[in-house]
Design a protein around this motif. Structure first.
Motif, short mmCIF file in Angstrom:
data_model
loop_
_atom_site.label_atom_id
_atom_site.label_comp_id
_atom_site.label_asym_id
_atom_site.label_seq_id
_atom_site.Cartn_x
_atom_site.Cartn_y
_atom_site.Cartn_z
N GLY A 102 0.81 -1.20 0.00
CA GLY A 102 0.00 0.00 0.00
C GLY A 102 0.84 1.24 0.00
O GLY A 102 1.97 1.25 0.50
N HIS A 103 0.27 2.31 -0.57
CA HIS A 103 0.93 3.61 -0.58
C HIS A 103 0.08 4.61 0.20
O HIS A 103 -1.13 4.72 -0.04
CB HIS A 103 1.12 4.11 -2.01
N SER A 104 0.68 5.30 1.15
CA SER A 104 0.02 6.38 1.89
C SER A 104 -1.24 5.86 2.57
O SER A 104 -1.18 4.97 3.41
CB SER A 104 -0.25 7.54 0.93
N LEU A 105 -2.42 6.38 2.22
CA LEU A 105 -3.68 5.83 2.73
C LEU A 105 -3.70 4.32 2.57
O LEU A 105 -4.08 3.58 3.49
CB LEU A 105 -4.85 6.45 1.97
N GLY A 106 -3.29 3.84 1.40
CA GLY A 106 -3.30 2.41 1.14
C GLY A 106 -2.37 1.64 2.05
O GLY A 106 -2.65 0.49 2.41
N ALA A 107 -1.26 2.26 2.43
CA ALA A 107 -0.32 1.60 3.34
C ALA A 107 -0.92 1.46 4.73
O ALA A 107 -0.78 0.41 5.38
CB ALA A 107 1.00 2.37 3.40
N VAL A 108 -1.58 2.50 5.20
CA VAL A 108 -2.25 2.42 6.50
C VAL A 108 -3.35 1.36 6.45
O VAL A 108 -3.48 0.53 7.37
CB VAL A 108 -2.81 3.78 6.93
N ASN A 109 -4.12 1.35 5.36
CA ASN A 109 -5.14 0.31 5.21
C ASN A 109 -4.52 -1.07 5.25
O ASN A 109 -5.06 -2.01 5.84
CB ASN A 109 -5.89 0.50 3.89
N ALA A 110 -3.35 -1.22 4.59
CA ALA A 110 -2.70 -2.53 4.52
C ALA A 110 -2.27 -3.02 5.88
O ALA A 110 -2.56 -4.16 6.28
CB ALA A 110 -1.50 -2.45 3.56
N TYR A 111 -1.56 -2.19 6.65
CA TYR A 111 -1.08 -2.71 7.94
C TYR A 111 -2.20 -2.81 8.97
O TYR A 111 -2.14 -3.65 9.87
CB TYR A 111 0.15 -1.96 8.44
N GLN A 112 -3.24 -1.99 8.82
CA GLN A 112 -4.38 -2.17 9.73
C GLN A 112 -5.15 -3.45 9.39
O GLN A 112 -5.63 -4.15 10.30
CB GLN A 112 -5.30 -0.95 9.68
N PHE A 113 -5.26 -3.76 8.10
CA PHE A 113 -5.91 -5.02 7.73
C PHE A 113 -5.09 -6.19 8.25
O PHE A 113 -5.66 -7.17 8.77
CB PHE A 113 -6.05 -5.11 6.20
N ALA A 114 -3.77 -6.13 8.13
CA ALA A 114 -2.92 -7.21 8.63
C ALA A 114 -3.07 -7.37 10.14
O ALA A 114 -3.06 -8.49 10.66
CB ALA A 114 -1.46 -6.93 8.26
N ALA A 115 -3.22 -6.26 10.85
CA ALA A 115 -3.39 -6.34 12.30
C ALA A 115 -4.67 -7.06 12.68
O ALA A 115 -4.73 -7.77 13.68
CB ALA A 115 -3.38 -4.93 12.90
N ARG A 116 -5.71 -6.90 11.87
CA ARG A 116 -7.00 -7.52 12.17
C ARG A 116 -7.13 -8.91 11.57
O ARG A 116 -7.92 -9.73 12.07
CB ARG A 116 -8.13 -6.62 11.67
N HIS A 117 -6.38 -9.19 10.50
CA HIS A 117 -6.47 -10.48 9.81
C HIS A 117 -5.07 -11.01 9.51
O HIS A 117 -4.71 -11.20 8.34
CB HIS A 117 -7.27 -10.34 8.52
N PRO A 118 -4.26 -11.26 10.53
CA PRO A 118 -2.87 -11.66 10.27
C PRO A 118 -2.74 -12.96 9.49
O PRO A 118 -1.73 -13.17 8.80
CB PRO A 118 -2.29 -11.79 11.69
#
Length: 266
Positions: A102-118
């Motif tokens: 992810g880039h910028s907004l997409g990067a935050v979305n990516a690591y937050q998704f990983a935190a919830r769905h590792p």
């Protein structure tokens, strides 16, 4: 699922989530799946160069995130809304486990998704996504509030955009009634930016899958935060590129090389 040809290398398809269309590009191939999430004011097609650079080992899939590109506008732009869209896309494509970039907004979305769905993310590529941002209350998208969303003609829309026109004029959309619009709603993107602001350190450090933090010498992540993001999260390496915040479009070859080198280690 509706599909139309996007260009010579990708297929555009869509899924419907609660009556709202989410569009995406699938660059195809038999490689391992990598989902790429763009930032604000952008769209999935901007990953075409990266898709070519990573092929054939990787099959890149790039959605137009809610309210941008060919995807429909949403009722909200909350953190959970973006993450629900990503989960729906993975379920739709029957992808159990992916590399998430992810880039910028997409990067935050990516690591937050990983935190919830590792269990669904085998590795992360974070391009210019801070672990904490906007804590001073400033919103860099203030200029959007004075931009028109639509106009009767393309020329009228370009004129209304003023100094911002060069940044968006090649991505304007024509509506069915002959009017023209931006590929995002300016006021909605301002609100989306507001809602991505916050202290997200718990999400960034929640996982330990391999991660690449790609940042530009003229990017938005302060050097001390870059160091802390690497030190505080296990399995994280960094790559500094001579680029600004739009790292994967302003330094496409260097970015692709850094991502490819990282992917060979997982």
């Amino acid at each position: 699922m509706s599909e139309i040809a996007a260009n010579d290398t990708a297929t555009r398809a869509e899924l419907v989530i609660d009556g709202r269309r989410l569009s995406y590009l699938d660059f195809g191939g038999t490689g391992r799946p990598l989902v790429a999430l763009h930032g604000h004011l952008s769209e999935g097609a901007t990953f075409a160069h990266l898709a070519r650079a990573l092929s054939p080992e990787w099959r890149l899939i790039a959605p137009d995130q809610r309210g941008q590109g060919e995807s429909d506008r949403a009722a909200d732009y909350s953190r959970e809304g973006y993450l629900a869209d990503l989960q729906a896309l993975l379920d739709h494509l029957e992808l159990d486990r992916i590399v998430l970039l992810g880039h910028s907004l997409g990067a935050v979305n990516a690591y937050q998704f990983a935190a919830r769905h590792p269990e669904r993310v085998s590795a992360l590529v974070n391009a210019e996504g801070p672990a904490a941002l906007g804590l001073d209350g400033a919103n860099p998208f203030g200029f959007l509030l004075n931009l028109p969303y639509r106009a009767p003609t393309r020329d009228a829309l370009v004129a209304g955009l003023g100094p911002a026109a060069p940044y968006f004029s090649d991505r304007l959309r024509e509506n069915a009634d002959g009017t023209w619009r931006l590929p995002f709603h300016p006021q909605e993107m301002y609100q989306s930016e507001e809602q991505v602001h916050g202290d997200h350190w718990d999400d960034w450090t929640a996982t330990a899958c391999p991660a690449l933090l790609a940042h530009g010498t003229k990017g938005v992540i302060p050097p001390e935060q870059v160091r802390a993001m690497v030190e505080r999260r296990a399995g994280t390496v960094s790559a500094e590129l001579d680029a600004d915040h739009l790292i994967y479009t302003t330094a496409p070859n260097a970015f692709a090389a850094a991502v490819r080198a990282f992917l060979t280690t997982i």
